[in-house]
Design a protein around this motif. Structure first.
Motif, PDB file in Angstrom:
ATOM      1  N   ARG A 167       0.842  -1.348  -0.083  1.00 44.38           N
ATOM      2  CA  ARG A 167       0.099  -0.098   0.161  1.00 44.38           C
ATOM      3  C   ARG A 167       0.948   1.131   0.205  1.00 44.38           C
ATOM      4  NH1 ARG A 167      -1.685   3.396   3.297  1.00 44.38           N
ATOM      5  NH2 ARG A 167      -3.686   4.240   3.294  1.00 44.38           N
ATOM      6  N   VAL A 168       0.549   1.927  -0.592  1.00 47.42           N
ATOM      7  CA  VAL A 168       1.299   3.298  -1.022  1.00 47.42           C
ATOM      8  C   VAL A 168       0.185   4.173  -1.620  1.00 47.42           C
ATOM      9  CG1 VAL A 168       3.180   4.758  -2.436  1.00 47.42           C
ATOM     10  CG2 VAL A 168       3.214   1.656  -1.387  1.00 47.42           C
ATOM     11  N   LEU A 169      -0.059   5.213  -0.358  1.00 44.12           N
ATOM     12  CA  LEU A 169      -0.695   6.512  -0.625  1.00 44.12           C
ATOM     13  C   LEU A 169       0.026   7.179  -1.839  1.00 44.12           C
ATOM     14  CD1 LEU A 169      -4.144   7.682   1.141  1.00 44.12           C
ATOM     15  CD2 LEU A 169      -1.930   9.078   0.641  1.00 44.12           C
ATOM     16  N   LEU A 170      -1.143   7.948  -2.611  1.00 42.19           N
ATOM     17  CA  LEU A 170      -0.637   8.623  -3.428  1.00 42.19           C
ATOM     18  C   LEU A 170      -1.100  10.486  -2.335  1.00 42.19           C
ATOM     19  CD1 LEU A 170      -1.219   7.495  -6.884  1.00 42.19           C
ATOM     20  CD2 LEU A 170       0.735   7.381  -6.037  1.00 42.19           C
ATOM     21  N   GLY A 171       0.292  10.873  -2.091  1.00 45.28           N
ATOM     22  CA  GLY A 171      -0.236  11.717  -1.200  1.00 45.28           C
ATOM     23  C   GLY A 171      -0.830  13.247  -1.789  1.00 45.28           C
ATOM     24  N   VAL A 172      -0.707  14.426  -1.102  1.00 42.44           N
ATOM     25  CA  VAL A 172      -0.678  15.853  -1.692  1.00 42.44           C
ATOM     26  C   VAL A 172       0.554  16.131  -0.896  1.00 42.44           C
ATOM     27  CG1 VAL A 172      -2.152  17.863  -0.919  1.00 42.44           C
ATOM     28  CG2 VAL A 172      -3.225  15.445  -0.476  1.00 42.44           C
ATOM     29  N   ASP A 173       0.639  17.545  -2.484  1.00 45.92           N
ATOM     30  CA  ASP A 173       1.597  18.219  -2.203  1.00 45.92           C
ATOM     31  C   ASP A 173       1.005  18.903  -1.823  1.00 45.92           C
ATOM     32  OD1 ASP A 173       3.755  19.683  -1.953  1.00 45.92           O
ATOM     33  OD2 ASP A 173       3.888  19.814  -4.521  1.00 45.92           O
ATOM     34  N   LEU A 174       1.806  19.089  -0.184  1.00 45.14           N
ATOM     35  CA  LEU A 174       1.611  20.165   1.042  1.00 45.14           C
ATOM     36  C   LEU A 174       2.205  21.359   0.660  1.00 45.14           C
ATOM     37  CD1 LEU A 174       1.458  17.992   4.442  1.00 45.14           C
ATOM     38  CD2 LEU A 174      -0.298  18.488   2.959  1.00 45.14           C
ATOM     39  N   ALA A 175       2.875  21.611   0.029  1.00 48.05           N
ATOM     40  CA  ALA A 175       3.787  23.315  -0.519  1.00 48.05           C
ATOM     41  C   ALA A 175       2.427  23.672  -1.583  1.00 48.05           C
ATOM     42  CB  ALA A 175       5.264  23.087  -1.095  1.00 48.05           C
ATOM     43  N   ASP A 348       1.739  12.094   3.579  1.00 42.22           N
ATOM     44  CA  ASP A 348       1.512  13.188   2.186  1.00 42.22           C
ATOM     45  C   ASP A 348       2.373  12.631   1.186  1.00 42.22           C
ATOM     46  OD1 ASP A 348       4.259  13.469   3.451  1.00 42.22           O
ATOM     47  OD2 ASP A 348       3.510  15.242   3.799  1.00 42.22           O
ATOM     48  N   ALA A 349       2.562  14.046   0.145  1.00 39.53           N
ATOM     49  CA  ALA A 349       3.145  13.075  -1.182  1.00 39.53           C
ATOM     50  C   ALA A 349       5.137  12.852  -0.924  1.00 39.53           C
ATOM     51  CB  ALA A 349       3.317  14.988  -2.106  1.00 39.53           C
ATOM     52  N   ASP A 350       5.687  13.549   0.543  1.00 36.76           N
ATOM     53  CA  ASP A 350       6.778  13.697   0.999  1.00 36.76           C
ATOM     54  C   ASP A 350       7.099  12.076   1.533  1.00 36.76           C
ATOM     55  OD1 ASP A 350       8.354  15.759   0.177  1.00 36.76           O
ATOM     56  OD2 ASP A 350       7.510  16.655   1.937  1.00 36.76           O
ATOM     57  N   CYS A 351       6.066  11.843   1.458  1.00 39.19           N
ATOM     58  CA  CYS A 351       5.855   9.850   2.243  1.00 39.19           C
ATOM     59  C   CYS A 351       5.688   9.076   1.238  1.00 39.19           C
ATOM     60  CB  CYS A 351       4.361   9.963   3.101  1.00 39.19           C
ATOM     61  SG  CYS A 351       4.278   8.751   3.225  1.00 39.19           S
ATOM     62  N   THR A 352       4.824   9.303   0.043  1.00 37.86           N
ATOM     63  CA  THR A 352       4.485   8.988  -0.845  1.00 37.86           C
ATOM     64  C   THR A 352       6.038   8.562  -1.925  1.00 37.86           C
ATOM     65  OG1 THR A 352       2.201   9.500  -1.142  1.00 37.86           O
ATOM     66  CG2 THR A 352       3.292   8.682  -3.301  1.00 37.86           C
ATOM     67  N   ALA A 353       6.892   9.886  -1.715  1.00 35.12           N
ATOM     68  CA  ALA A 353       8.083   9.506  -2.364  1.00 35.12           C
ATOM     69  C   ALA A 353       8.938   8.721  -1.542  1.00 35.12           C
ATOM     70  CB  ALA A 353       8.432  10.963  -2.843  1.00 35.12           C
ATOM     71  N   ARG A 354       9.798   8.785  -0.310  1.00 36.15           N
ATOM     72  CA  ARG A 354       9.602   7.601   0.698  1.00 36.15           C
ATOM     73  C   ARG A 354       9.624   6.725   0.382  1.00 36.15           C
ATOM     74  NH1 ARG A 354       9.410  12.413   4.310  1.00 36.15           N
ATOM     75  NH2 ARG A 354       7.678  10.536   5.378  1.00 36.15           N
ATOM     76  N   MET A 355       7.831   6.590   0.563  1.00 33.55           N
ATOM     77  CA  MET A 355       8.179   4.965   0.528  1.00 33.55           C
ATOM     78  C   MET A 355       8.599   3.900  -1.053  1.00 33.55           C
ATOM     79  SD  MET A 355       3.766   4.911   2.450  1.00 33.55           S
ATOM     80  CE  MET A 355       4.416   3.241   1.956  1.00 33.55           C
ATOM     81  N   PHE A 356       8.316   5.019  -1.754  1.00 33.84           N
ATOM     82  CA  PHE A 356       8.141   4.382  -3.462  1.00 33.84           C
ATOM     83  C   PHE A 356      10.062   4.170  -3.441  1.00 33.84           C
ATOM     84  CE2 PHE A 356       4.191   5.699  -5.543  1.00 33.84           C
ATOM     85  CZ  PHE A 356       4.455   3.985  -6.024  1.00 33.84           C
ATOM     86  N   GLU A 357      10.923   5.125  -2.734  1.00 33.51           N
ATOM     87  CA  GLU A 357      12.147   4.963  -3.459  1.00 33.51           C
ATOM     88  C   GLU A 357      12.211   3.401  -2.239  1.00 33.51           C
ATOM     89  OE1 GLU A 357      14.961   9.176  -3.638  1.00 33.51           O
ATOM     90  OE2 GLU A 357      13.012   9.193  -1.507  1.00 33.51           O
ATOM     91  N   CYS A 358      12.026   3.107  -1.453  1.00 37.04           N
ATOM     92  CA  CYS A 358      12.557   2.226  -0.535  1.00 37.04           C
ATOM     93  C   CYS A 358      12.060   1.290  -0.784  1.00 37.04           C
ATOM     94  CB  CYS A 358      11.994   2.175   1.001  1.00 37.04           C
ATOM     95  SG  CYS A 358      12.246   3.590   2.424  1.00 37.04           S
ATOM     96  N   LEU A 359      10.857   1.251  -1.845  1.00 31.68           N
ATOM     97  CA  LEU A 359      10.809  -0.134  -2.430  1.00 31.68           C
ATOM     98  C   LEU A 359      11.311  -0.297  -3.169  1.00 31.68           C
ATOM     99  CD1 LEU A 359       8.495  -2.637  -2.725  1.00 31.68           C
ATOM    100  CD2 LEU A 359       7.200  -1.056  -4.457  1.00 31.68           C
ATOM    101  N   TYR A 360      11.908   1.197  -4.312  1.00 25.87           N
ATOM    102  CA  TYR A 360      13.007   0.554  -5.047  1.00 25.87           C
ATOM    103  C   TYR A 360      14.447   0.766  -4.901  1.00 25.87           C
ATOM    104  CZ  TYR A 360       9.694   4.189  -7.914  1.00 25.87           C
ATOM    105  OH  TYR A 360       9.022   4.917  -7.840  1.00 25.87           O
ATOM    106  N   ARG A 361      14.774   0.539  -3.292  1.00 24.61           N
ATOM    107  CA  ARG A 361      16.333   0.316  -3.305  1.00 24.61           C
ATOM    108  C   ARG A 361      15.333  -1.499  -3.159  1.00 24.61           C
ATOM    109  NH1 ARG A 361      15.705   5.180  -0.315  1.00 24.61           N
ATOM    110  NH2 ARG A 361      17.478   6.540  -0.761  1.00 24.61           N
ATOM    111  N   GLN A 362      15.103  -1.499  -1.973  1.00 27.03           N
ATOM    112  CA  GLN A 362      14.949  -2.899  -1.941  1.00 27.03           C
ATOM    113  C   GLN A 362      15.152  -4.016  -3.112  1.00 27.03           C
ATOM    114  OE1 GLN A 362      15.107  -4.352   1.911  1.00 27.03           O
ATOM    115  NE2 GLN A 362      15.466  -6.382  -0.007  1.00 27.03           N
ATOM    116  N   LEU A 363      14.401  -3.541  -4.148  1.00 32.55           N
ATOM    117  CA  LEU A 363      14.262  -4.236  -5.555  1.00 32.55           C
ATOM    118  C   LEU A 363      15.351  -3.944  -6.132  1.00 32.55           C
ATOM    119  CD1 LEU A 363      10.656  -3.047  -6.700  1.00 32.55           C
ATOM    120  CD2 LEU A 363      10.929  -5.380  -5.580  1.00 32.55           C
ATOM    121  N   CYS A 364      16.355  -3.303  -5.782  1.00 31.32           N
ATOM    122  CA  CYS A 364      17.238  -3.050  -6.611  1.00 31.32           C
ATOM    123  C   CYS A 364      18.764  -4.318  -5.705  1.00 31.32           C
ATOM    124  CB  CYS A 364      18.273  -1.683  -7.013  1.00 31.32           C
ATOM    125  SG  CYS A 364      17.288  -0.520  -7.993  1.00 31.32           S
ATOM    126  N   ARG A 365      18.103  -4.374  -4.132  1.00 27.86           N
ATOM    127  CA  ARG A 365      19.519  -4.795  -4.027  1.00 27.86           C
ATOM    128  C   ARG A 365      18.833  -6.305  -4.715  1.00 27.86           C
ATOM    129  NH1 ARG A 365      18.636  -0.787   0.433  1.00 27.86           N
ATOM    130  NH2 ARG A 365      16.306  -1.689   0.960  1.00 27.86           N
TER     131      ARG A 365
END
Length: 373
Positions: A167-175, A348-365
Motif C-alpha cells: 500500500r502506497v498512498l499517493l499523497g497531497v503536495d502540502l507546498a 503526504d506527497a513526501d511520504c509517498t516518495a519515501r515509500m516508493f524509494e524504499c521499495l526501489y532500493r529493496q528491489l535493486c538490492r
C-alpha cells in the motif's frame, strides 16, 4: 538511481492543464535525488520531449505506441543504464514497463491507479471486462517484481487474485495545498463540493438524485460541481429535470490554483463514484479541513466511519441520508474533518516518495543479490 516511469498521460508541458497533480508531486520529489525519465504514452499525438518537474519527459505519441515506448526505454538505457522501471497504472503502461524491464534485466514495479481490476459491463469500464484484458493483467502482474496500490480495497482485490501488493498512498503536495484547521460552518446554507470528470464511473446522476431528495425535504445547500463534462450536457439536463437549477453550479475544469479556494470554502465534499483507487480529491479536501461523504470505494471505504462516511454504491437514498446526517451534526462534521486531516497529513506527497524509494532500493538490492547468487 536512474528511474524510468511509464504513464498514460498527466504530464502536460504547461504543468497545469491535462496533468495528474499527484503524479507531478511524486515526479518532482523523485527528481530531487534521482535521474527521472517519464515515458508518457498519449500526452500529445506527436512524439516529443520536454522537461517538467526536473524530470525528462518522453512523449511517445500515436501509432505502434507500445512497441515504440519499449524501444524508447531501451534506447535511453543504452545511453546510461536504468536501475528500475515503474508503471503508474496497469494495462498498456504495465505491459510496456514489465516487458522493457524483462528485456533489459531490470526490476519492475506496477502501481494500480485506476479501474484495472474491475469490470463494470453496463458502462463499458474496467480492465477485466474482456478475457484478453484478464489474461494480460494476470500475466503482466505476475511478472512484475512488485505491485503497489493506494488504498486497501485495491490491495484486497489484488489478494483475491492471488497477488501480493504494497500500500502506497499517493499523497497531497502540502507546498501547494497548505493545511487549514477544520472550521465551523459559516452559513445555514451548506456549501457542498464535488470534484471529478463528469462520466459514468463517477456516477454524478446518483449524486443529483440524492441532492434532489434533500431539496424536497427543505435542506438548504448549494453544490459546486467541478470537472470536465464528457457526457455532452446530459447531467445538466438531469439537474433541470430534478429541479436543482438553484442548487447546483456546473463550473467545468479548474486548475489546482483555481480549485483550492473553492475547496477551502466548502463544508463537505460529496462523491458518488462506482469505482476509485483513491480519490486524490478526498485527500486534498482533508488537508484543508473539509470532510467527505461518498460511496464505499477507495479511501472513502478505507476511512469510514471514523474519518469519512461511506454508503453503498449507487444508493441515492443512503447518500442523501449520510449527507443530511453530517450537515445536521456539526460536532460529527468537525470530527470527521479532523480525523481525515490527520490521516492525509501523515501520508503526504513526501511520504509517498519515501515509500516508493524504499521499495526501489529493496528491489535493486534483490536484483544485485540474484545476479551474484
Amino acid at each position: 538511481m536512474k528511474l524510468a516511469l511509464v504513464l498514460p498521460g498527466g504530464v502536460d508541458r504547461s504543468g497545469e492543464f491535462r496533468v495528474i497533480p499527484t503524479f507531478l508531486a511524486l515526479i518532482e520529489r523523485l527528481a530531487r535525488r534521482h535521474e527521472v525519465h517519464v515515458f508518457v504514452l498519449h500526452q500529445e499525438a506527436r512524439a516529443g520531449r520536454w522537461e517538467l518537474a526536473s524530470a525528462h519527459i518522453h512523449n511517445i505519441g500515436e501509432g505502434c505506441t507500445r512497441l515504440r515506448a519499449i524501444a524508447a526505454i531501451r534506447a535511453e538505457h543504452q545511453r546510461a543504464p536504468f536501475d528500475l522501471v515503474q508503471a503508474m497504472f496497469s494495462g498498456s503502461c504495465s505491459l510496456i514497463a514489465v516487458a522493457a524491464a524483462k528485456l533489459l534485466r531490470l526490476p519492475s514495479v506496477v502501481h494500480i491507479a485506476g479501474g484495472e481490476l474491475v469490470a463494470l459491463h453496463d458502462i463499458g469500464y474496467g480492465g477485466r471486462r474482456k478475457w484478453k484484458g484478464r489474461v494480460r493483467e494476470a500475466l503482466v502482474l505476475r511478472c512484475a517484481d512488485a505491485i503497489s496500490a493506494a488504498s486497501m480495497p485495491i490491495i484486497d482485490s489484488l489478494r483475491a487474485l492471488g497477488l501480493d501488493a504494497v500500500r502506497v498512498l499517493l499523497g497531497v503536495d502540502l507546498a501547494k495545498w497548505p493545511a487549514l484547521a477544520p472550521r465551523r460552518r459559516k452559513s445555514a446554507c451548506a456549501r457542498l463540493i464535488h470534484v471529478a470528470s463528469i462520466n459514468r464511473v463517477k456516477d454524478q446522476a446518483t449524486l443529483l438524485r440524492a441532492l434532489s431528495l434533500l431539496a424536497q425535504e427543505g435542506v438548504d445547500f448549494t453544490l459546486d460541481l467541478v470537472g470536465v463534462d464528457t457526457l455532452q450536457g446530459e447531467l445538466k439536463v438531469l439537474a433541470r429535470t430534478l429541479g436543482l437549477q438553484q442548487h447546483v453550479r456546473f463550473l467545468g475544469f479548474k486548475t489546482q490554483r483555481e480549485l483550492r479556494p473553492l475547496m477551502q470554502a466548502a463544508d463537505l465534499l460529496v462523491m458518488s463514484s462506482r469505482h476509485e483507487a483513491g480519490p486524490l480529491v478526498l485527500l486534498e479536501a482533508a488537508v484543508v479541513g473539509v470532510p467527505t461523504v461518498g460511496t464505499a470505494v477507495g479511501h472513502i471505504a478505507e476511512w469510514s466511519p471514523s474519518a469519512a462516511l461511506a454508503v453503498p454504491v449507487g444508493d441515492a437514498e443512503e447518500l442523501a441520508e449520510a449527507i443530511r446526517r453530517v450537515l445536521d451534526d456539526e460536532p460529527l462534521r468537525l470530527h470527521l474533518a479532523a480525523q481525515a486531516q490527520r490521516r492525509a497529513l501523515l501520508e503526504d506527497a513526501d511520504c509517498t516518495a519515501r515509500m516508493f524509494e524504499c521499495l526501489y532500493r529493496q528491489l535493486c538490492r534483490d536484483a544485485i543479490a540474484a545476479m551474484h547468487s
